[in-house]
Design a protein around this motif. Structure first.
Motif, mmCIF file in Angstrom:
data_model
loop_
_atom_site.group_PDB
_atom_site.id
_atom_site.type_symbol
_atom_site.label_atom_id
_atom_site.label_comp_id
_atom_site.label_asym_id
_atom_site.label_seq_id
_atom_site.Cartn_x
_atom_site.Cartn_y
_atom_site.Cartn_z
ATOM 1 N N ILE A 52 0.841 -1.206 0.000
ATOM 2 C CA ILE A 52 0.000 0.000 0.000
ATOM 3 C C ILE A 52 0.873 1.253 0.000
ATOM 4 C CG2 ILE A 52 -1.659 1.319 1.378
ATOM 5 C CD1 ILE A 52 -2.853 -1.427 2.227
ATOM 6 N N LEU A 53 1.925 1.255 0.805
ATOM 7 C CA LEU A 53 2.835 2.401 0.874
ATOM 8 C C LEU A 53 3.497 2.655 -0.480
ATOM 9 C CD1 LEU A 53 4.511 4.514 2.529
ATOM 10 C CD2 LEU A 53 6.182 2.686 2.827
ATOM 11 N N HIS A 54 4.069 1.633 -1.084
ATOM 12 C CA HIS A 54 4.767 1.811 -2.357
ATOM 13 C C HIS A 54 3.809 2.141 -3.501
ATOM 14 C CE1 HIS A 54 8.138 -0.611 -0.395
ATOM 15 N NE2 HIS A 54 8.549 0.639 -0.510
ATOM 16 N N LEU A 55 2.609 1.575 -3.471
ATOM 17 C CA LEU A 55 1.616 1.884 -4.492
ATOM 18 C C LEU A 55 1.211 3.358 -4.403
ATOM 19 C CD1 LEU A 55 -0.063 0.716 -6.800
ATOM 20 C CD2 LEU A 55 -1.820 0.158 -5.119
ATOM 21 N N GLU A 56 1.037 3.851 -3.197
ATOM 22 C CA GLU A 56 0.687 5.265 -3.002
ATOM 23 C C GLU A 56 1.830 6.172 -3.465
ATOM 24 O OE1 GLU A 56 -1.592 8.404 -2.487
ATOM 25 O OE2 GLU A 56 -2.304 6.351 -2.264
ATOM 26 N N GLN A 57 3.066 5.801 -3.143
ATOM 27 C CA GLN A 57 4.222 6.578 -3.607
ATOM 28 C C GLN A 57 4.278 6.598 -5.132
ATOM 29 O OE1 GLN A 57 7.523 4.639 -1.687
ATOM 30 N NE2 GLN A 57 7.303 5.845 0.193
ATOM 31 N N TRP A 58 3.981 5.470 -5.762
ATOM 32 C CA TRP A 58 3.999 5.381 -7.217
ATOM 33 C C TRP A 58 2.909 6.255 -7.828
ATOM 34 C CZ3 TRP A 58 3.039 0.363 -10.468
ATOM 35 C CH2 TRP A 58 3.646 0.478 -11.709
ATOM 36 N N LYS A 59 1.717 6.239 -7.212
ATOM 37 C CA LYS A 59 0.619 7.076 -7.702
ATOM 38 C C LYS A 59 0.972 8.558 -7.589
ATOM 39 C CE LYS A 59 -3.159 3.867 -6.786
ATOM 40 N NZ LYS A 59 -4.314 3.551 -5.948
ATOM 41 N N GLN A 60 1.631 8.945 -6.505
ATOM 42 C CA GLN A 60 2.037 10.337 -6.329
ATOM 43 C C GLN A 60 3.096 10.747 -7.350
ATOM 44 O OE1 GLN A 60 3.250 10.706 -2.253
ATOM 45 N NE2 GLN A 60 1.152 10.585 -1.465
ATOM 46 N N ARG A 61 3.967 9.809 -7.726
ATOM 47 C CA ARG A 61 5.021 10.078 -8.707
ATOM 48 C C ARG A 61 4.471 10.246 -10.109
ATOM 49 N NH1 ARG A 61 9.974 10.733 -8.519
ATOM 50 N NH2 ARG A 61 10.734 10.258 -10.567
ATOM 51 N N ALA A 62 3.400 9.530 -10.412
ATOM 52 C CA ALA A 62 2.843 9.504 -11.771
ATOM 53 C C ALA A 62 2.055 10.779 -12.048
ATOM 54 C CB ALA A 62 1.979 8.271 -11.966
ATOM 55 N N LYS A 63 2.769 11.879 -12.192
ATOM 56 C CA LYS A 63 2.115 13.173 -12.384
ATOM 57 C C LYS A 63 1.699 13.409 -13.831
ATOM 58 C CE LYS A 63 4.295 15.272 -8.468
ATOM 59 N NZ LYS A 63 5.543 15.711 -7.986
ATOM 60 N N LYS A 64 2.482 12.912 -14.775
ATOM 61 C CA LYS A 64 2.177 13.110 -16.197
ATOM 62 C C LYS A 64 2.259 11.777 -16.934
ATOM 63 C CE LYS A 64 4.209 17.719 -16.200
ATOM 64 N NZ LYS A 64 5.270 18.551 -16.751
ATOM 65 N N PRO A 65 1.385 10.834 -16.595
ATOM 66 C CA PRO A 65 1.473 9.515 -17.233
ATOM 67 C C PRO A 65 0.977 9.549 -18.680
ATOM 68 C CG PRO A 65 -0.441 9.592 -15.818
ATOM 69 C CD PRO A 65 0.296 10.893 -15.626
ATOM 70 N N SER A 66 1.609 8.742 -19.516
ATOM 71 C CA SER A 66 1.132 8.603 -20.893
ATOM 72 C C SER A 66 -0.103 7.704 -20.874
ATOM 73 C CB SER A 66 2.228 7.997 -21.770
ATOM 74 O OG SER A 66 2.484 6.659 -21.387
ATOM 75 N N LYS A 67 -0.906 7.780 -21.930
ATOM 76 C CA LYS A 67 -2.108 6.936 -22.007
ATOM 77 C C LYS A 67 -1.714 5.466 -22.018
ATOM 78 C CE LYS A 67 -4.836 10.387 -24.391
ATOM 79 N NZ LYS A 67 -5.538 10.767 -25.614
ATOM 80 N N GLN A 68 -0.631 5.156 -22.716
ATOM 81 C CA GLN A 68 -0.154 3.773 -22.788
ATOM 82 C C GLN A 68 0.255 3.276 -21.403
ATOM 83 O OE1 GLN A 68 3.199 3.320 -25.393
ATOM 84 N NE2 GLN A 68 3.094 1.090 -25.369
ATOM 85 N N PHE A 69 0.861 4.155 -20.584
ATOM 86 C CA PHE A 69 1.258 3.777 -19.234
ATOM 87 C C PHE A 69 0.039 3.481 -18.373
ATOM 88 C CE2 PHE A 69 1.768 5.122 -14.804
ATOM 89 C CZ PHE A 69 2.712 4.192 -14.388
ATOM 90 N N VAL A 70 -0.989 4.294 -18.462
ATOM 91 C CA VAL A 70 -2.194 4.115 -17.652
ATOM 92 C C VAL A 70 -2.816 2.743 -17.936
ATOM 93 C CG1 VAL A 70 -4.535 4.979 -17.216
ATOM 94 C CG2 VAL A 70 -2.631 6.591 -17.446
#
Length: 89
Positions: A52-70
């Protein structure tokens, strides 16, 4: 080159990870790549708190995700969510 997760541009002599998908290739900066591995490893080790901690950190990092990444991230996380939630039973 730009990170498909956070949108950070590659600097001179900086390495990016290439992740092959069915639709092509995603590029991750070192930080985003590390978090993706941590999320996967936490789920495989059934460590829900760290997951949960790492997933939340990853979500916070993903500020400008590409559509393919999503699209890729949803497919990447779905089996991990299933696995980590099965540990509650």
């Amino acid at each position: 080159m730009v990170c498909d997760c956070c949108g950070r541009k590659k600097k001179l002599f900086e390495s990016f990870a290439a992740v092959k998908t069915k639709d092509g290739q995603l590029n991750f900066c070192v930080d985003c790549n590390d978090l993706a591995y941590k999320v996967r490893d936490d789920a495989n080790e059934m460590n829900k708190d760290a997951y949960i901690l790492h997933l939340e950190q990853w979500k916070q990092r993903a500020k400008k995700p590409s559509k393919q990444f999503v699209v890729w991230k949803e497919a990447f996380i779905a089996p991990l969510e299933k696995k980590i939630n099965s540990s509650d039973e």
